[in-house]
Motif scaffolding. Structure first.
Motif, PDB file in Angstrom:
ATOM      1  N   GLU A 209       0.824  -1.212   0.000  1.00  0.00           N
ATOM      2  CA  GLU A 209       0.000   0.000   0.000  1.00  0.00           C
ATOM      3  C   GLU A 209       0.858   1.261   0.000  1.00  0.00           C
ATOM      4  N   LEU A 210       1.926   1.275   0.806  1.00  0.00           N
ATOM      5  CA  LEU A 210       2.782   2.461   0.875  1.00  0.00           C
ATOM      6  C   LEU A 210       3.524   2.672  -0.436  1.00  0.00           C
ATOM      7  N   VAL A 211       4.059   1.603  -1.000  1.00  0.00           N
ATOM      8  CA  VAL A 211       4.763   1.725  -2.279  1.00  0.00           C
ATOM      9  C   VAL A 211       3.810   2.238  -3.358  1.00  0.00           C
ATOM     10  N   GLN A 212       2.590   1.739  -3.382  1.00  0.00           N
ATOM     11  CA  GLN A 212       1.610   2.197  -4.364  1.00  0.00           C
ATOM     12  C   GLN A 212       1.266   3.671  -4.169  1.00  0.00           C
ATOM     13  N   GLN A 213       1.130   4.096  -2.920  1.00  0.00           N
ATOM     14  CA  GLN A 213       0.851   5.506  -2.650  1.00  0.00           C
ATOM     15  C   GLN A 213       1.958   6.406  -3.184  1.00  0.00           C
ATOM     16  N   ILE A 214       3.181   5.983  -2.975  1.00  0.00           N
ATOM     17  CA  ILE A 214       4.326   6.779  -3.434  1.00  0.00           C
ATOM     18  C   ILE A 214       4.395   6.790  -4.958  1.00  0.00           C
ATOM     19  N   HIS A 215       4.257   5.617  -5.565  1.00  0.00           N
ATOM     20  CA  HIS A 215       4.300   5.531  -7.024  1.00  0.00           C
ATOM     21  C   HIS A 215       3.171   6.323  -7.677  1.00  0.00           C
ATOM     22  N   ALA A 216       2.023   6.360  -7.036  1.00  0.00           N
ATOM     23  CA  ALA A 216       0.884   7.091  -7.593  1.00  0.00           C
ATOM     24  C   ALA A 216       1.179   8.580  -7.731  1.00  0.00           C
ATOM     25  N   ARG A 217       2.158   9.057  -6.972  1.00  0.00           N
ATOM     26  CA  ARG A 217       2.565  10.460  -7.041  1.00  0.00           C
ATOM     27  C   ARG A 217       3.777  10.653  -7.945  1.00  0.00           C
ATOM     28  N   GLY A 218       4.144   9.603  -8.680  1.00  0.00           N
ATOM     29  CA  GLY A 218       5.274   9.698  -9.604  1.00  0.00           C
ATOM     30  C   GLY A 218       6.618   9.728  -8.913  1.00  0.00           C
ATOM     31  N   ILE A 219       6.699   9.186  -7.710  1.00  0.00           N
ATOM     32  CA  ILE A 219       7.915   9.213  -6.894  1.00  0.00           C
ATOM     33  C   ILE A 219       8.444   7.789  -6.741  1.00  0.00           C
ATOM     34  N   GLN A 220       9.763   7.639  -6.762  1.00  0.00           N
ATOM     35  CA  GLN A 220      10.366   6.323  -6.653  1.00  0.00           C
ATOM     36  C   GLN A 220      10.597   5.933  -5.195  1.00  0.00           C
ATOM     37  N   VAL A 221      10.842   4.633  -4.996  1.00  0.00           N
ATOM     38  CA  VAL A 221      11.059   4.074  -3.664  1.00  0.00           C
ATOM     39  C   VAL A 221      12.437   3.407  -3.615  1.00  0.00           C
ATOM     40  N   PHE A 222      13.294   3.913  -2.737  1.00  0.00           N
ATOM     41  CA  PHE A 222      14.584   3.308  -2.434  1.00  0.00           C
ATOM     42  C   PHE A 222      14.490   2.730  -1.021  1.00  0.00           C
ATOM     43  N   SER A 223      15.220   1.638  -0.761  1.00  0.00           N
ATOM     44  CA  SER A 223      15.226   1.094   0.597  1.00  0.00           C
ATOM     45  C   SER A 223      16.524   0.331   0.840  1.00  0.00           C
ATOM     46  N   ASP A 224      16.979   0.336   2.088  1.00  0.00           N
ATOM     47  CA  ASP A 224      18.239  -0.311   2.463  1.00  0.00           C
ATOM     48  C   ASP A 224      17.992  -1.707   3.014  1.00  0.00           C
ATOM     49  N   ALA A 225      18.540  -2.703   2.318  1.00  0.00           N
ATOM     50  CA  ALA A 225      18.437  -4.085   2.809  1.00  0.00           C
ATOM     51  C   ALA A 225      19.680  -4.436   3.604  1.00  0.00           C
ATOM     52  N   LEU A 226      20.057  -3.596   4.533  1.00  0.00           N
ATOM     53  CA  LEU A 226      21.323  -3.768   5.236  1.00  0.00           C
ATOM     54  C   LEU A 226      21.129  -4.592   6.508  1.00  0.00           C
ATOM     55  N   GLY A 227      22.197  -5.272   6.909  1.00  0.00           N
ATOM     56  CA  GLY A 227      22.142  -6.030   8.160  1.00  0.00           C
ATOM     57  C   GLY A 227      21.226  -7.239   8.091  1.00  0.00           C
ATOM     58  N   PHE A 228      20.245  -7.276   8.969  1.00  0.00           N
ATOM     59  CA  PHE A 228      19.354  -8.426   9.119  1.00  0.00           C
ATOM     60  C   PHE A 228      18.597  -8.760   7.840  1.00  0.00           C
ATOM     61  N   PHE A 229      18.366  -7.768   6.979  1.00  0.00           N
ATOM     62  CA  PHE A 229      17.514  -7.974   5.804  1.00  0.00           C
ATOM     63  C   PHE A 229      18.289  -8.384   4.552  1.00  0.00           C
ATOM     64  N   GLU A 230      19.577  -8.651   4.712  1.00  0.00           N
ATOM     65  CA  GLU A 230      20.388  -9.055   3.564  1.00  0.00           C
ATOM     66  C   GLU A 230      20.229 -10.550   3.290  1.00  0.00           C
ATOM     67  N   ASN A 231      19.077 -10.924   2.727  1.00  0.00           N
ATOM     68  CA  ASN A 231      18.882 -12.316   2.323  1.00  0.00           C
ATOM     69  C   ASN A 231      17.918 -12.372   1.140  1.00  0.00           C
ATOM     70  N   ALA A 232      17.949 -13.483   0.431  1.00  0.00           N
ATOM     71  CA  ALA A 232      17.225 -13.601  -0.831  1.00  0.00           C
ATOM     72  C   ALA A 232      15.721 -13.399  -0.669  1.00  0.00           C
ATOM     73  N   ASP A 233      15.148 -13.928   0.397  1.00  0.00           N
ATOM     74  CA  ASP A 233      13.708 -13.780   0.594  1.00  0.00           C
ATOM     75  C   ASP A 233      13.322 -12.311   0.733  1.00  0.00           C
ATOM     76  N   GLN A 234      14.127 -11.555   1.462  1.00  0.00           N
ATOM     77  CA  GLN A 234      13.838 -10.136   1.644  1.00  0.00           C
ATOM     78  C   GLN A 234      13.997  -9.362   0.338  1.00  0.00           C
TER      79      GLN A 234
END
Length: 262
Positions: A209-234
């Motif tokens: 929902e949040l990504v869609q809200q941002i995209h609907a305004r023509g804005i891109q989404v960047f995010s850091d997969a650092l630390g705990f989130f550095e895995n293929a599933d994430q």
């Protein structure tokens, strides 16, 4: 009606394109090489990245250099705040602390040295790489001037505190500003204030929902997969949510996960 439809199509075409998930190399991370050095930047350019993330700080004599920490202790042979040293003093230090003799001669690079490296790469490679500039301790005007000198200003993305991005907006209104976003409640005010190109969304806050809200305004989404989130599933989850750019310390790991997602 036809005129209104054409006007709508034209307006949509002006929005930033939302493409497949791309990769940003956090501090140019390549295993076995020290962060934020020319050695790791050279190596990472050969990998499937779209952005090279750098941390910009300012020396005592006003020179722009690349270092994450405000202090020199963790990654260099020096100690204390980098802002207390001149560029000549900074260049006497090794930036390869903890990586052995093979990279002991690596020095803290200037922004100009990184820009030269990237400009040369982009001039000779069909795959362009852009700067993701983490504005740690720098004034907007000299930052803009140096990036413009090397033809890298237009495609660079600027991350930093809202106050810095607002000052950057005054100096370079066309800049691709990227403020941090903690939750959807912050969207209206930040869009109104900063007119961002992208949001750096906290990984744990990512939802469809949040990504869609941002995209609907023509804005891109960047995010850091650092630390705990550095895995293929994430990584695959982020791609499924529509995240435009994943920032990582493990470029090849993300690339492999995204390949299997297709």
């Amino acid at each position: 009606m036809r005129y209104r439809f054409l006007l709508f199509v034209w307006a949509v075409c002006q929005l930033p394109a939302i493409a497949q998930t791309r990769i940003s190399a956090h501090r140019g991370s390549v295993p076995g090489l020290p962060e934020n050095t020319l050695a790791t930047f050279r190596a990472v350019l050969a990998l499937p990245v779209s952005y090279l993330e750098i941390d910009v700080r300012t020396t005592k004599d006003g020179q722009l250099v690349i270092l994450h920490d405000g202090n020199l202790d963790r990654t260099t042979s020096g100690s204390g705040p980098i802002r207390d040293l001149t560029l000549a003093e900074v260049k006497q230090l090794s930036a390869g602390k903890g990586f052995g003799e093979t990279v002991a001669k690596e020095r803290i690079p200037t922004l100009k040295e990184v820009c030269q490296l990237l400009r040369d790469w982009n001039q000779n490679s069909p795959r362009k790489v852009h700067l993701y500039v983490d504005c740690k301790e720098v004034l907007p005007k000299p930052l803009v001037e140096e990036l413009a000198e090397f033809g890298l200003l237009r495609d660079a993305v600027f991350y930093g505190p809202d106050e810095f991005l607002l000052a950057l907006k005054a100096v370079f209104p066309q800049g691709k500003r990227m403020p941090a976003l903690k939750n959807a409640d912050e969207l209206p005010a930040k869009i109104e204030k900063l007119n961002p190109y992208a949001f750096d969304v906290r990984w744990t806050a990512l939802t469809s929902e949040l990504v869609q809200q941002i995209h609907a305004r023509g804005i891109q989404v960047f995010s850091d997969a650092l630390g705990f989130f550095e895995n293929a599933d994430q990584y695959r989850k982020a791609a499924q949510l529509g995240v435009d750019v994943i920032q990582t310390d493990f470029v090849l790991r993300v690339n492999q996960a995204l390949k299997t997602e297709k």
